[in-house]
Every structure is written in C-alpha cells, then in structure tokens.
Design a protein around this motif. Structure first.
Motif, PDB file in Angstrom:
ATOM      1  N   GLU A 305     -11.588  12.171  -5.808  1.00 53.29           N
ATOM      2  CA  GLU A 305     -10.511  11.305  -5.340  1.00 53.29           C
ATOM      3  C   GLU A 305      -9.992  11.707  -3.956  1.00 53.29           C
ATOM      4  OE1 GLU A 305      -7.413  11.160  -8.257  1.00 53.29           O
ATOM      5  OE2 GLU A 305      -8.439   9.591  -9.411  1.00 53.29           O
ATOM      6  N   GLY A 306     -10.072  12.982  -3.624  1.00 56.48           N
ATOM      7  CA  GLY A 306      -9.506  13.458  -2.373  1.00 56.48           C
ATOM      8  C   GLY A 306     -10.126  12.864  -1.127  1.00 56.48           C
ATOM      9  N   ILE A 307     -11.313  12.302  -1.233  1.00 58.45           N
ATOM     10  CA  ILE A 307     -11.961  11.739  -0.053  1.00 58.45           C
ATOM     11  C   ILE A 307     -11.189  10.528   0.473  1.00 58.45           C
ATOM     12  CG2 ILE A 307     -13.515  10.185  -1.315  1.00 58.45           C
ATOM     13  CD1 ILE A 307     -14.327  12.273   1.846  1.00 58.45           C
ATOM     14  N   ALA A 308     -10.443   9.854  -0.384  1.00 61.00           N
ATOM     15  CA  ALA A 308      -9.674   8.684   0.051  1.00 61.00           C
ATOM     16  C   ALA A 308      -8.633   9.067   1.093  1.00 61.00           C
ATOM     17  CB  ALA A 308      -9.000   8.026  -1.154  1.00 61.00           C
ATOM     18  N   ALA A 309      -7.989  10.223   0.906  1.00 62.71           N
ATOM     19  CA  ALA A 309      -6.983  10.669   1.870  1.00 62.71           C
ATOM     20  C   ALA A 309      -7.625  10.995   3.209  1.00 62.71           C
ATOM     21  CB  ALA A 309      -6.241  11.893   1.322  1.00 62.71           C
ATOM     22  N   LEU A 310      -8.817  11.571   3.188  1.00 63.75           N
ATOM     23  CA  LEU A 310      -9.508  11.873   4.442  1.00 63.75           C
ATOM     24  C   LEU A 310      -9.897  10.599   5.187  1.00 63.75           C
ATOM     25  CD1 LEU A 310     -11.918  14.873   3.736  1.00 63.75           C
ATOM     26  CD2 LEU A 310      -9.769  14.857   5.000  1.00 63.75           C
ATOM     27  N   GLU A 311     -10.389   9.620   4.452  1.00 67.53           N
ATOM     28  CA  GLU A 311     -10.769   8.361   5.090  1.00 67.53           C
ATOM     29  C   GLU A 311      -9.543   7.667   5.694  1.00 67.53           C
ATOM     30  OE1 GLU A 311     -14.724   7.012   2.611  1.00 67.53           O
ATOM     31  OE2 GLU A 311     -12.772   6.650   1.684  1.00 67.53           O
ATOM     32  N   ALA A 312      -8.425   7.776   4.984  1.00 65.11           N
ATOM     33  CA  ALA A 312      -7.195   7.188   5.515  1.00 65.11           C
ATOM     34  C   ALA A 312      -6.732   7.935   6.765  1.00 65.11           C
ATOM     35  CB  ALA A 312      -6.106   7.228   4.441  1.00 65.11           C
ATOM     36  N   THR A 313      -6.872   9.247   6.752  1.00 60.88           N
ATOM     37  CA  THR A 313      -6.488  10.052   7.912  1.00 60.88           C
ATOM     38  C   THR A 313      -7.329   9.681   9.130  1.00 60.88           C
ATOM     39  OG1 THR A 313      -5.828  11.896   6.497  1.00 60.88           O
ATOM     40  CG2 THR A 313      -6.298  12.409   8.798  1.00 60.88           C
ATOM     41  N   ARG A 314      -8.619   9.496   8.899  1.00 61.25           N
ATOM     42  CA  ARG A 314      -9.511   9.111   9.991  1.00 61.25           C
ATOM     43  C   ARG A 314      -9.105   7.758  10.561  1.00 61.25           C
ATOM     44  NH1 ARG A 314     -15.998   8.097  10.143  1.00 61.25           N
ATOM     45  NH2 ARG A 314     -15.498   6.590   8.520  1.00 61.25           N
ATOM     46  N   ASN A 315      -8.755   6.836   9.686  1.00 61.69           N
ATOM     47  CA  ASN A 315      -8.319   5.504  10.108  1.00 61.69           C
ATOM     48  C   ASN A 315      -6.998   5.590  10.875  1.00 61.69           C
ATOM     49  OD1 ASN A 315      -8.265   2.328   8.257  1.00 61.69           O
ATOM     50  ND2 ASN A 315      -8.023   2.749  10.424  1.00 61.69           N
ATOM     51  N   MET A 316      -6.113   6.443  10.412  1.00 62.37           N
ATOM     52  CA  MET A 316      -4.786   6.575  11.023  1.00 62.37           C
ATOM     53  C   MET A 316      -4.861   7.118  12.449  1.00 62.37           C
ATOM     54  SD  MET A 316      -1.588   8.757   9.487  1.00 62.37           S
ATOM     55  CE  MET A 316      -2.544  10.276   9.314  1.00 62.37           C
ATOM     56  N   TRP A 317      -5.702   8.140  12.654  1.00 65.14           N
ATOM     57  CA  TRP A 317      -5.785   8.757  13.974  1.00 65.14           C
ATOM     58  C   TRP A 317      -6.896   8.167  14.843  1.00 65.14           C
ATOM     59  CZ3 TRP A 317      -1.445  10.820  14.668  1.00 65.14           C
ATOM     60  CH2 TRP A 317      -0.814  11.605  13.708  1.00 65.14           C
ATOM     61  N   GLY A 318      -7.715   7.306  14.283  1.00 65.94           N
ATOM     62  CA  GLY A 318      -8.768   6.698  15.072  1.00 65.94           C
ATOM     63  C   GLY A 318      -9.914   7.640  15.388  1.00 65.94           C
ATOM     64  N   ILE A 319     -10.337   8.403  14.396  1.00 63.85           N
ATOM     65  CA  ILE A 319     -11.448   9.332  14.570  1.00 63.85           C
ATOM     66  C   ILE A 319     -12.748   8.581  14.283  1.00 63.85           C
ATOM     67  CG2 ILE A 319     -12.480  11.508  13.809  1.00 63.85           C
ATOM     68  CD1 ILE A 319      -9.676  12.387  12.949  1.00 63.85           C
ATOM     69  N   ASN A 320     -13.506   8.304  15.334  1.00 69.81           N
ATOM     70  CA  ASN A 320     -14.747   7.524  15.229  1.00 69.81           C
ATOM     71  C   ASN A 320     -14.504   6.103  14.752  1.00 69.81           C
ATOM     72  OD1 ASN A 320     -16.400   9.553  16.163  1.00 69.81           O
ATOM     73  ND2 ASN A 320     -17.851   9.391  14.465  1.00 69.81           N
ATOM     74  N   MET A 321     -13.294   5.594  14.930  1.00 70.52           N
ATOM     75  CA  MET A 321     -12.962   4.223  14.566  1.00 70.52           C
ATOM     76  C   MET A 321     -11.637   3.869  15.249  1.00 70.52           C
ATOM     77  SD  MET A 321     -11.844   4.934  10.579  1.00 70.52           S
ATOM     78  CE  MET A 321     -12.005   3.220  10.155  1.00 70.52           C
ATOM     79  N   ARG A 322     -11.269   2.602  15.188  1.00 71.06           N
ATOM     80  CA  ARG A 322     -10.021   2.167  15.807  1.00 71.06           C
ATOM     81  C   ARG A 322      -8.830   2.658  14.983  1.00 71.06           C
ATOM     82  NH1 ARG A 322      -6.574  -2.181  15.185  1.00 71.06           N
ATOM     83  NH2 ARG A 322      -7.862  -3.002  13.493  1.00 71.06           N
ATOM     84  N   ALA A 323      -7.844   3.244  15.639  1.00 71.32           N
ATOM     85  CA  ALA A 323      -6.651   3.738  14.953  1.00 71.32           C
ATOM     86  C   ALA A 323      -5.764   2.571  14.539  1.00 71.32           C
ATOM     87  CB  ALA A 323      -5.870   4.679  15.860  1.00 71.32           C
ATOM     88  N   SER A 324      -5.291   2.613  13.301  1.00 72.01           N
ATOM     89  CA  SER A 324      -4.404   1.552  12.826  1.00 72.01           C
ATOM     90  C   SER A 324      -3.550   2.072  11.676  1.00 72.01           C
ATOM     91  CB  SER A 324      -5.211   0.336  12.352  1.00 72.01           C
ATOM     92  OG  SER A 324      -4.364  -0.614  11.733  1.00 72.01           O
ATOM     93  N   GLY A 325      -2.234   2.114  11.916  1.00 70.40           N
ATOM     94  CA  GLY A 325      -1.324   2.515  10.858  1.00 70.40           C
ATOM     95  C   GLY A 325      -1.314   1.537   9.693  1.00 70.40           C
ATOM     96  N   PRO A 326      -1.169   0.222   9.956  1.00 71.79           N
ATOM     97  CA  PRO A 326      -1.152  -0.753   8.862  1.00 71.79           C
ATOM     98  C   PRO A 326      -2.445  -0.740   8.035  1.00 71.79           C
ATOM     99  CG  PRO A 326      -0.241  -1.729  10.838  1.00 71.79           C
ATOM    100  CD  PRO A 326      -0.799  -0.402  11.247  1.00 71.79           C
TER     101      PRO A 326
END
Length: 489
Positions: A305-326
């Motif tokens: 289950e912990g991988i979900a938090a990492l994927e969200a963190t990557r999305n939040m900071w824009g690591i190898n993807m566009r950053a988006s809080g929403p």
C-alpha cells in the motif's frame, strides 16, 4: 505490506468448504443469508459438532480468512472458529481473538478480541500470551501496561515459545517500552536463533547494525542477515540494503541487495527501491528516476500500500511528471476509496499541513477526510490523527497547552511516527511538550511557551544524544525525525 501469511487457498466458497472438511452446503449446514447469521458475532450458524473441529480444521479456517474470501466462505470460517472458541478451545480463541483485535479481515471488535485472548491465556496458551503481551505492551485497544506485558511474554518464554523469546529479547536489548536488560535480551535472542527463528536472527542483526544496546558491528550484522536469507528470510537484506542506499555507500550493491530481499518475500523492499529511484539514490538523476515505474509496478503487484504515497509525492512535486496539487489529492482519494490505508493517512497529513507549494493547509478538510476513512485505521491511529488535527488548529499558547494535556493523557499513543506528525502539524505544540519534559529532567529552566528559544534548542540537543541514532543531532535537531524520536521517548 501487512504481515499476512502467504498461504494458498482457493477463494470459492464451495471449494473452501471442502478444504475445511467440516461443513458442506447441505442439510447439515445452513445456507448463509441475512437471516442465517448471529447478529452478535456476524458468523454463520454452522451445524458442526465441536469435537469434530480438529487443529487442522482451525488452521484451514484461519488460512481461508487470510485469503479474504467472499462473504459466504468468510462467515462459514468464522462460524467454525466461534463454535470451537465457545467450547473452550484456546487455539480457536487465539485465532478469532487476534482477528477481532486487529480487524484485518473481520470487522474489528477490540473488547471481544481481548476477552477471547484472555480466555486463551487463562488456559495457558503460549501463542495467546505473546499476542496479548504485545497488545498490552503497545496499548492496542487498552492502556499500555509494560509490567503485565513482560509477565505475559515471560510466561510464553517459559513454555519455549520462540516468538516470545524474540519479542521480549529485542525489547530488553532496545529498552524502548521495557527497562533495558541487554544481557538477558541478548540471551533470549540467541536462544531463539539456536532454535531456528530467522526473525530473531534479523532482529539481532538490526540491533548490531545500528548499535542499539549492542556494540555496532555492520559486518556481523550482514553475516546474520545473509544467514537468514539463506533460510528464506529477506527482511535483514531489506534493512541493510536500505541503510546502504540512503547512506550513498554503494548504490549498485544496495539495489542488488534490496532486489534479493524483495524476491525472498520482503516485498516492502520494492517500495524502498522506488523511493530511492525517485530521489536519485540509484545511480543519480535521470538514470535513477527512470527506474521508478518498474519498482512501483512490482510494489503494486505485491500489494504494498505504501507505494501510493510515493506516487502521490511524485505527482505533487513534479518528479518526472507535471506537478499538480489537485491531481495529487484526487489520486490519494481514489486510492483511499479503494481501501488503501496508507494513502488515506498520507492524504490526511497533506490536507492538514499543506506543502508550501501547490497545496495550502486545510485542517477542516483533513478532519473530514479522517471521518470518511476512519474505518481503515485502528483506534490508536485515529486517536493519534485527532490529536495532530487539534494541534494544527491551535494558534496560541493556551491552545498549545490544551493539546499538550491531551497528549500527556495518552502515553499509549507515543511512537516516532506520531511524534513526527505532531511536529509537522504544529512545531510550537511539539516544543511545548518537550519544554515540559526537559524542565522535569532538569535540562531546561526557561518558560513553557512552545518557542524554539536558544535554551530550548540547547536542551533538545542534549536530549538528542540519548537517542539510539545520534547522527542527525550533528545536522539539526529541528528535524521531524529528531523531534519525533524525542517525543516518542
């Protein structure tokens, strides 16, 4: 990943019934419908003679529950356990009590779970002594009572229970919840190892790796971890590999070791690898980040289950993807809606604290999320999150004092994770609590005001040197990991 046994059993109710060998869907066992269940226990009214329920049948019922079958098979399995437990079978009382206490598959019922464990303990069941001892030690569903916890574990040790030797031994060496007794703890761990407990081998290695209670010896720790791996336990390799990765000693060796650990069943290592890849610890920069998706995929496949938090963190900071809080919040809500407790917990913390970039603090939304997903957590986690939410809403010293009082009233909630979350929710509340403690210990003579004054930081630095891992003290004591560990003392 939760510690669920990796048993194989078909999920279909008909075959599950055949495997259990106790009931059949015939005149001898009622069909499971809304009217066929006991409203107090939620179990099917299975027509089975108690004396026909053998140890093998109880084991298979437990296996079936761990496989999370459909409602019919689940109720039938519970029905068998209920019958045996009511007939005074201590093994059934342990199995059912453990499930009800933790709420892994069956609906959580702490009071009944503890009552069943108490019955098994009264019958002298060593496994129940270990289970209840750990619950009493951590305060799971009750007030923590280290003295009784140790007594229960000692009873199980006297019966030769290896789990008790390991749990008690590690606690005595570590000195976290029980008074430190290194000689006794080491002897218990060594005895468990000699009797074939690979988890005890890992526990002893971890203590030596970090120099907790025992002299630090990385080479000897690795020997213990490798020996456990040879016998199929990769947990030690996961511990050593993670330490190797974050310390930047040898990323390629760390990656190989963590991969071995995961392939041996320590699948949390896939999450560790994804974490390291995301932040450039596996070869640096783009090369490292390119590995994230592969490790994340393996973590998902393993049910981590912990991988979900990492994927969200990557999305939040824009690591190898566009950053988006929403998008981050939407991603976490989707995972939480699917029953991912780790995602729900991360979501609540993120709404509570914001991130200083594309998400603002929204304590009220965090409180609403806690209500929405509270059934995913145990009572202890809910209480911890509620206190952090109260801290997030406290803006003046009077309010900080009220949160500190609530914190002091629940010593059973203490943990490093809880301390870190409290510090992230409100640094002033965390320092208010520490100032109170430092004054009692004679480390601080200033006012109790929640501010990180020079004298407060001096006391914090002195206290930091009492932690098992002191390296962070030389960096800055105003770190969540340092303050969290101090609050957990």
């Amino acid at each position: 990943m939760t510690g669920k046994p990796g048993y194989f059993l078909t999920r279909t109710p008909m075959i599950a019934a055949a495997v259990l060998g106790v009931w059949a869907f015939s005149a001898t066992a009622q069909t499971t419908t809304a009217t066929d269940t006991d409203t107090d226990t939620g179990a099917a009214q299975v027509d089975v003679a108690p004396d026909s329920i053998t140890p093998a049948v109880l084991k298979q019922a437990d296996i079936l529950l761990w496989k999370q079958p459909g409602p019919t098979a689940r109720l039938q399995a519970r029905g068998v356990l209920e019958i045996a437990a009511a007939d005074g079978n201590p093994e059934a009382q342990l199995i059912l009590g453990r499930h009800l206490l933790h709420g892994w598959i069956l609906e959580r019922n702490v009071a009944r779970g503890i009552a069943l464990l108490e019955q098994a303990v009264a019958a002298g069941h060593a496994g129940a002594q270990v289970e209840l001892g750990q619950a009493v030690l951590s305060g799971n569903g009750m007030d923590a009572d280290p003295e009784r916890a140790q007594a229960l574990l000692e009873q199980a040790v006297s019966q030769g229970n290896r789990d008790a030797m390991r749990v008690l031994g590690k606690q005595l060496v570590g000195g976290w919840d029980l008074t430190r007794d290194v000689e006794r703890g080491r002897a218990l761990l060594d005895k468990a190892i000699a009797e074939g407990d690979e988890k005890a081998r890992v526990a002893r290695g971890e203590l030596m790796l970090y120099g907790i209670g025992l002299e630090q010896d990385r080479a000897r720790a690795l020997e213990l971890f490798e020996a456990a791996a040879e016998n199929g336990n990769g947990e030690g390799l996961a511990i050593y590999g993670e330490d190797l990765m974050w310390s930047l000693r040898d990323w390629s060796r760390a990656e190989a070791m963590l991969t071995r650990a995961a392939e041996l069943g320590a699948t949390e290592a896939w999450v560790t690898l994804a974490h390291g890849a995301m932040y450039g610890y596996l070869g640096g920069g783009r090369r490292s980040r390119a590995k994230f998706d592969g490790f994340a995929e393996k973590a998902h496949a393993a049910g981590e289950e912990g991988i979900a938090a990492l994927e969200a963190t990557r999305n939040m900071w824009g690591i190898n993807m566009r950053a988006s809080g929403p998008e981050t919040i939407a991603r976490l809500r989707k995972d939480a809606d699917a029953g991912n407790a780790a995602a729900a917990r991360f979501l609540i913390g993120l709404l509570r604290d914001g991130n200083g970039l594309n998400l603002r603090r929204r304590p009220e939304d965090a409180a609403e999320a806690l209500e929405t997903y509270r059934d995913l957590f145990d009572e202890k986690t809910v209480a911890q999150l509620e206190i952090t939410l109260a801290a997030a809403k406290a803006w003046v010293p009077k309010a900080w004092a009220e949160v500190a009082e609530a914190y002091a009233a629940r010593p059973d909630l203490k943990s490093i994770w809880f301390g870190k979350e409290l510090y992230k929710a409100n640094e002033n509340v965390a320092f208010y609590i520490l100032q109170q403690r430092f004054r009692e210990e004679g480390l601080y003579r200033g006012p109790i005001n929640g501010y990180a004054t020079r004298s407060t930081l001096r006391a914090t630095n002195i206290a930091c040197r009492t932690l098992d891992k002191t390296a962070a003290c030389y960096d800055s004591v105003m770190r969540p990991d340092v303050i969290g560990a101090l609050l957990a003392q």
